[in-house]
Design an enzyme around this catalytic site. Structure first.
Site, PDB file in Angstrom:
ATOM      1  N   TYR A 290       0.854  -1.193   0.000  1.00  0.00           N
ATOM      2  CA  TYR A 290       0.000   0.000   0.000  1.00  0.00           C
ATOM      3  C   TYR A 290       0.886   1.237   0.000  1.00  0.00           C
ATOM      4  O   TYR A 290       1.736   1.410   0.881  1.00  0.00           O
ATOM      5  CB  TYR A 290      -0.891  -0.029   1.236  1.00  0.00           C
ATOM      6  CG  TYR A 290      -2.109   0.846   1.158  1.00  0.00           C
ATOM      7  CD1 TYR A 290      -3.319   0.347   0.661  1.00  0.00           C
ATOM      8  CD2 TYR A 290      -2.089   2.165   1.612  1.00  0.00           C
ATOM      9  CE1 TYR A 290      -4.459   1.132   0.620  1.00  0.00           C
ATOM     10  CE2 TYR A 290      -3.229   2.953   1.566  1.00  0.00           C
ATOM     11  CZ  TYR A 290      -4.400   2.436   1.069  1.00  0.00           C
ATOM     12  OH  TYR A 290      -5.534   3.226   1.033  1.00  0.00           O
ATOM     13  N   TYR A 340      -5.621   5.591  -7.149  1.00  0.00           N
ATOM     14  CA  TYR A 340      -5.925   5.418  -5.728  1.00  0.00           C
ATOM     15  C   TYR A 340      -7.350   4.886  -5.620  1.00  0.00           C
ATOM     16  O   TYR A 340      -8.315   5.647  -5.668  1.00  0.00           O
ATOM     17  CB  TYR A 340      -5.789   6.764  -5.016  1.00  0.00           C
ATOM     18  CG  TYR A 340      -6.202   6.748  -3.553  1.00  0.00           C
ATOM     19  CD1 TYR A 340      -5.455   6.052  -2.602  1.00  0.00           C
ATOM     20  CD2 TYR A 340      -7.329   7.447  -3.118  1.00  0.00           C
ATOM     21  CE1 TYR A 340      -5.831   6.046  -1.264  1.00  0.00           C
ATOM     22  CE2 TYR A 340      -7.709   7.454  -1.774  1.00  0.00           C
ATOM     23  CZ  TYR A 340      -6.956   6.748  -0.857  1.00  0.00           C
ATOM     24  OH  TYR A 340      -7.332   6.751   0.464  1.00  0.00           O
TER      25      TYR A 340
END
Lengths: 386, 305
Positions: A290, A340
């Protein structure tokens, strides 16, 4: 999670202004994932998403023509939910609560509500989270970049990491995105100089330490390994799935525990993944980490055991996490480069790496490790070839 | 404001003040003025065997129009009322008045009255402003026989300041949520104290606070007042995006206190570039608006000794 697999992945295009509702984005991604798996809406009996998603399971079910649902759940803590949705789905399948569970995340995060903007309502209510935020928001410490920057400053102080070390993560992600047609930053790589010259957001973070904002949706189909083998695609086996929170955990502001240079919650996830799978870092050929902010990519490499504490800056030097490095990280370009979508697009890339179908395919992939949001209670997966 | 409560306790302990004589004995003429003014034609208040209207009791001991302070005899309650006025609670409004009559008062009775404080409550937020409710008891005597009593309560309040629009302080937009577990901290900040939760049983300090002691499960909470010094443990310089109520760039730090806990706050009174990890700082209280004070941190200058 033995006996469960990811059988389908689907997504919308990734943009800055989708021009359609979040529910429509969710429905389009679910259709794409079901088509990918070779399943029909009527086959779905479970749905899982984030608490932060604005599309209720029943609304999505109505839209795509899913009938009876025998399992639905939500995972909390922002982007920390990503792999958690798959963990919930896999547990539902493993226990017989449902047979085909779709995980989804859909938002107009750029054209609608932007997570990076200050919002005084964060500390507006005396809920446990509102009170937690109330020790920080009144001082203007109220954006994700600022919360992460506080950790990054201490990390730099203790381990001698420099802004350039964070910059190398951004350079690697943009290199990967440059050859991924689905990425927003397709054909737009950056240099370390670009990173250093980009404006300050919150020192020590430059603009290019922060991931982009996106509109879009991703959906994932989880079913039994047995059923997945009979479907259209090569299944990505869910070898391990785990959620994790650490002692003294807060939402993005765990500044009060002894160590401010690690991500204890990711350590919890890592230990659980290794324990369940019987694997170790050496067994992983590609990692999806991430990357909403560059510093936490370094921290994750350390917490997951790919390198020792404080040594990530050396691990990533000289292209260490690039496609031809010793651990390719985020071959799709990550959230810094592709989009994102709160970590869900990374899971889809993990599946492609197992299938061997990524545009930036790593060779001889057996196992991929995927992580979710950092700084918050989080989650992780190990996906494997069947 | 504990000094007001301490004073109230002292005044209450003094009990009933001196018995002050009424200006004149109970008489027919005053009764007639009063019943005519009120419009009360009850025959019990007229003629040879008249009694005084019970509700008139306060009239007999009222000060007249001569307000010369030299003639006024001080009672213990006055000390508390004066202290409230001096503390800025200059507004007065009566809120309660309850009478109890022990016997009829008749013409010729020579009354005295005595006052004792029974309660001080506050500070309370009211529509008129912040204030204290003061409750006292007055007893009227004929010789030593109590004939009537009154419970009287009034609000002494701090009138809201009327500012011109240009002077008016805008509410600071970044407000902390508060509840019963955390209010002590913010109250402390308003009164210039950096309060750290302390377990009432095992003594462990904890910040941020919570309802329980994580070490011993005790719910006996108290707080320690921190020395107000600390060291920058980490910090950020916020540039983008703009933050409501703030001018960029500004510095936010995690400050480690000698008491052993960490706390987040702004570092002020120095250039952002001068802030560094390990820098000694001292707390400084910044009044953000009428309700919110934030503890912030200012560098401690090193001096060669």
């Amino acid at each position: 999670m033995t006996g469960t697999a990811l059988a389908g992945i689907g997504a919308t295009e990734f943009s800055k202004n989708s021009g359609r509702s979040e529910l429509q984005l969710a429905a389009e991604a679910v259709f794409a994932a079901l088509d990918d798996a070779g399943l029909a809406p009527a086959d779905v009996d479970g749905l899982v998403t984030y608490t932060q998603d604005s599309n209720q399971e029943i609304a999505l079910a109505r839209e795509v023509g899913i009938g009876d649902l025998t399992y639905f759940s939500r995972v909390h803590y922002g982007g920390g939910a990503a792999c958690g949705t798959v963990a919930h789905a896999a547990m539902a399948v493993a226990t017989g609560a449902a047979e085909v569970v779709v995980c989804y995340r859909a938002f107009n995060e750029r054209s609608g509500r932007r997570f990076g903007q200050p919002d005084a309502r964060l500390s507006g209510e005396p809920s446990s989270q509102g009170l937690e935020m109330s020790w920080h928001v009144p001082y203007g410490l109220m954006t994700p970049a600022a919360w992460v920057a506080m950790f990054a400053q201490r990390y730099m102080h203790e381990y001698g990491a420099k802004s350039e070390d964070f910059g190398r993560v951004a350079v690697a992600m943009r290199r990967h995105a440059a050859s991924n047609p689905a990425a927003w930053f397709y054909q737009r790589p950056i240099t370390l100089d670009d990173h250093q010259a980009s404006k300050w957001i919150v020192e020590p973070l430059h603009l290019l330490d922060c991931c982009q904002e996106s509109d879009g949706a991703v959906a994932l189909v989880v079913t039994s390994a047995e059923r997945a083998r009979d479907l259209r695609r090569t299944p990505a086996m869910i070898t391990a799935a785990a959620q994790g929170a650490g002692a003294g955990q807060m939402m993005m502001t765990s500044y009060y525990r002894d160590d401010m240079t690690g991500l204890a919650e990711m350590g919890v996830v890592g230990r659980k993944l290794w324990q369940i799978s019987g694997l170790s870092a050496a067994d992983i050929q590609a990692a999806i980490l991430y990357d909403h902010f560059t510093p936490f990519v370094l921290t994750q490499l350390e917490e997951l055991g790919f390198c020792a504490r404080g040594e990530a800056k050396d691990f990533i030097r000289d292209g260490g996490i690039e496609i031809d490095g010793h651990l390719p990280v985020n071959p799709h370009g990550g959230q810094l480069g592709e989009a994102y979508i709160h970590g869900m697009n990374g899971i889809a890339e993990g599946v492609r790496q197992i299938r061997g179908t990524s545009v930036n395919q790593v060779s001889d992939v057996e196992n991929v490790l995927v992580t979710a949001g950092t700084g918050v209670p989080t989650s992780g997966l190990i996906l494997s070839r069947g | 404001m504990t000094d007001l409560h301490a004073l109230a306790a002292k005044v209450a302990a003094e009990g009933e003040g001196p018995r002050l004589p009424a200006a004149s004995p109970v008489d027919q003429t005053m009764i007639r003025h009063w019943t005519e003014a009120i419009g009360d034609a009850n025959p019990r208040y007229r003629g040879q065997d008249a009694i005084a209207p019970p509700a008139m009791i306060q009239v007999w001991s009222m000060y007249g129009l001569d307000r010369a302070s030299a003639r006024r005899i001080r009672v213990p309650l006055d000390d508390l009322l004066d202290a409230l006025t001096e503390a800025g609670y200059t507004g007065v409004v009566a809120t309660n008045c309850e009478h109890t009559y022990h016997r009829h008062v008749v013409p010729g009775d020579e009354l005295t009255s005595a006052t004792r404080l029974t309660d001080l409550a506050g500070p309370k937020k009211t529509a008129l402003g912040d204030g204290y409710f003061v409750t006292w008891n007055v007893t009227w005597y004929a010789q030593d026989e109590p004939v009537a009593e009154m419970i009287f309560r009034l609000l002494k309040f701090r009138p809201r300041e009327k500012r011109s629009p240009s002077e008016e302080r805008k509410p600071y937009p970044l407000r902390p949520a508060q509840n019963r577990d955390t209010a002590f901290f913010w109250e402390g900040a308003r009164s210039g104290e950096l309060r750290i939760q302390k377990c009432g049983d095992c003594g462990e300090l904890r910040h941020p606070p919570g309802p329980l002691c994580p070490s011993c499960r005790s719910t006996e909470r108290t707080y320690a007042v921190a020395a107000g010094t600390g060291v920058v443990y980490s910090y950020v310089v916020h540039h983008n995006p703009p933050v409501p109520g703030r001018e960029t760039p500004f510095v936010v730090a995690v400050v480690e206190l000698p008491e052993g806990v960490r706390i987040v706050g702004n570092v002020v009174d120095c250039a952002a570039a001068e802030v560094e990890i390990g820098m000694p700082v001292r707390v400084a209280y910044h009044v953000m608006d009428d309700e919110l004070t934030l503890p912030m941190w200012t560098p401690v200058q090193h001096r060669e000794s």
